[in-house]
Scaffold this active site. Structure first.
Site, PDB file in Angstrom:
ATOM      1  N   ASP A 175       0.135  -1.556  -0.589  1.00 52.40           N
ATOM      2  CA  ASP A 175      -0.219  -0.106  -0.127  1.00 52.40           C
ATOM      3  C   ASP A 175       0.599   1.579  -0.557  1.00 52.40           C
ATOM      4  OD1 ASP A 175      -2.565   0.974  -0.111  1.00 52.40           O
ATOM      5  OD2 ASP A 175      -2.404   1.828   2.456  1.00 52.40           O
ATOM      6  N   HIS A 211       4.465   4.754  -2.941  1.00 57.28           N
ATOM      7  CA  HIS A 211       4.590   5.585  -2.307  1.00 57.28           C
ATOM      8  C   HIS A 211       6.238   6.346  -1.898  1.00 57.28           C
ATOM      9  CE1 HIS A 211       0.890   6.021  -3.259  1.00 57.28           C
ATOM     10  NE2 HIS A 211       0.354   5.707  -2.527  1.00 57.28           N
TER      11      HIS A 211
END
Length: 481
Positions: free
Chosen positions: A252, A257
């Site tokens: 995730d 990111h």
């Protein structure tokens, strides 16, 4: 025209001369605005598959509306919503919220099924189309195959596909999905979204680094002791358990990111600020990046009681550990990362710890020179340095030079990314080689069982900054506050 220094006249058949004269007269009589409209592309469109979903309602349509308000959309752009659900244009628009009539005129609706190529022929024809796949990742493969077989992706100059993360769920699946893309599309047609790359504050990393000679000479192993990257959340799953229990902190946050932030911090200066050169430098950094040995995975107390979570789940909600970039600039410098849920403070922040001077001339003060980039919330840029304390003695204290990023002019990540996709700019999208390198880096963390090269069973934590009794041995963390 001239050929070898002599006039060379174009041949025009006599039968066409009258037609040409007539067109020239018509063009001369037209106003400038009418001429521009004649030469403008006939139809621009963005087709959103999964247009009845939450992402479309909360992010995509609001971002497109903001672009419309700023007059940054092509004047002839049509926004086509589509999904398997039966809707009319009017009933779909009712689900989106309140927008002015001028914007709603841009919207249209067509019912299609990505699994049924015949229904894709119902989509309107256009001279330039962006297809946004706001659908579950497991449908990307069939979507790309069916769009290609339907003849909707034949022209690489005027058709493109936007996909959300995750691109695959591990190294092997990402490689398979990329092989599908390579068989049906050119790389210039695929736009892999990482919404962090649309954020102003994330892109400001490059501007801060490469527009200031004050910083760049210090940006290496000679002057930097370590770099810490935080991506912390105070919330738990918040209704996303069905997705999160299959993703966890590694898929995730870390694989996409966090590694994208690391790449922007560590990359070399591109020779040009364009998509090709930016992505080339990021790929080189990720190719040199590896996991260290001091890795801690954690799971917050109560995660297994969340609705939709397997009662025996070993999904990590926390990661802390060191990564290393094995190249000339960063050899031996740890990039210490901490990301997780149910932590005391929500933020994304980069802390660059500078090395102490070779000789400590001033006693009684802990060396604390830092460069801090807060990306969210309340983004700001800090430089912390030592100065002399007022008074008769030679004591020093820490001073902080701060610049708050002007949020009133900042834009939403999707606003930036949709604008770039519609205009064919891949600068802030992820290249296939970046994706594969990112999965390679985290591959060992996805292993389960006793034969894994590192421990992947998460430690339980309750409050605080994760399982601190373990993570405190990684580094002396500068926890955000």
């Amino acid at each position: 025209m001239y050929y070898s220094g002599h006039p060379y006249h174009l041949y025009v058949p006599p039968s066409h001369l009258e037609d040409i004269k007539e067109k020239i007269i018509i063009m001369n009589l037209m106003t400038t605005k009418e001429t521009e409209r004649l030469t403008e592309i006939l139809t621009h469109q963005i087709v959103i598959f999964g247009a009845t979903g939450d992402l479309c309602r909360r992010k995509l349509i609001p971002a497109l509306f903001k672009l419309h308000e700023k007059e940054l959309l092509p004047s002839n752009l049509v926004i086509v919503g589509t999904s398997r659900r039966e809707h009319s244009k009017e009933s779909w628009i009712e689900t989106l919220g309140d927008y002015p009539e001028e914007f709603l005129h841009r919207l249209d609706w067509v019912s299609t099924d990505l699994e049924n190529p015949e229904t894709l022929q119902h989509l309107p024809d256009a001279d330039d189309t962006t297809y946004f796949l706001s659908v579950p990742p497991e449908r990307y493969e069939s979507a790309i195959v069916n769009l290609k077989q339907g003849g909707l992706l034949d022209d690489p100059e005027t058709s493109r596909v936007v996909v959300e993360k995750p691109f695959g769920h591990d190294y092997e699946s990402a490689g398979h999905l990329q092989s599908v893309v390579e068989r049906h599309l050119r790389e210039k047609q695929i736009y892999r979204i990482d919404h962090y790359l649309g954020k102003d504050t994330v892109n400001n990393i490059l501007a801060t680094r490469f527009s200031n000679t004050l910083l760049e000479p210090l940006w290496n192993r000679q002057y930097i002791e370590e770099i810490q990257i935080f991506a912390s959340e105070t919330i738990g799953c918040e209704g996303r358990a069905q997705y999160y229990d299959h993703a966890g902190a590694v898929r995730d946050m870390l694989q996409n990111h966090v590694l994208q932030v690391l790449a922007l911090i560590a990359m070399e200066a591109p020779c040009k600020m364009n998509a090709r050169e930016l992505r080339r430098e990021k790929t080189k950094v990720l190719a040199a990046t590896r996991l260290g040995t001091n890795i801690i995975l954690g799971q917050y107390d109560g995660y297994r009681n969340e609705e939709g979570v397997d009662p025996q789940s070993s999904t990590p909600t926390y990661f802390a550990g060191s990564l290393f970039v094995d190249n000339w600039r960063w050899q031996g410098i740890p990039f210490n990362v901490l990301t997780g849920k149910k932590l005391p403070y929500q933020c994304v922040e980069v802390v660059i710890k500078m090395k102490a001077p070779p000789q400590q001339l001033f006693e009684g003060h802990e060396y604390n020179d830092r460069i801090v980039m807060r990306l969210q919330p309340n983004p700001h840029f800090d430089i912390r340095i030592d100065i002399k304390s007022p008074g008769l003695n030679d004591n020093v204290e820490t001073a902080t030079l701060t610049h708050a990023y002007p949020q009133e002019r900042a834009i939403d990540g999707y606003e930036k990314l949709l604008y770039d996709a519609i205009n064919g700019d891949q600068s802030h999208f992820v290249h296939s080689e970046e994706v594969m390198e990112s999965w390679r880096i985290v591959d060992d963390l996805l292993c389960t069982g006793d034969k894994c090269p590192i421990r992947t069973t998460p430690y339980l934590y309750r409050g605080g900054w994760g399982p601190e009794y373990k993570s405190q041995w990684i580094t002396n963390w500068d926890y955000p506050s």
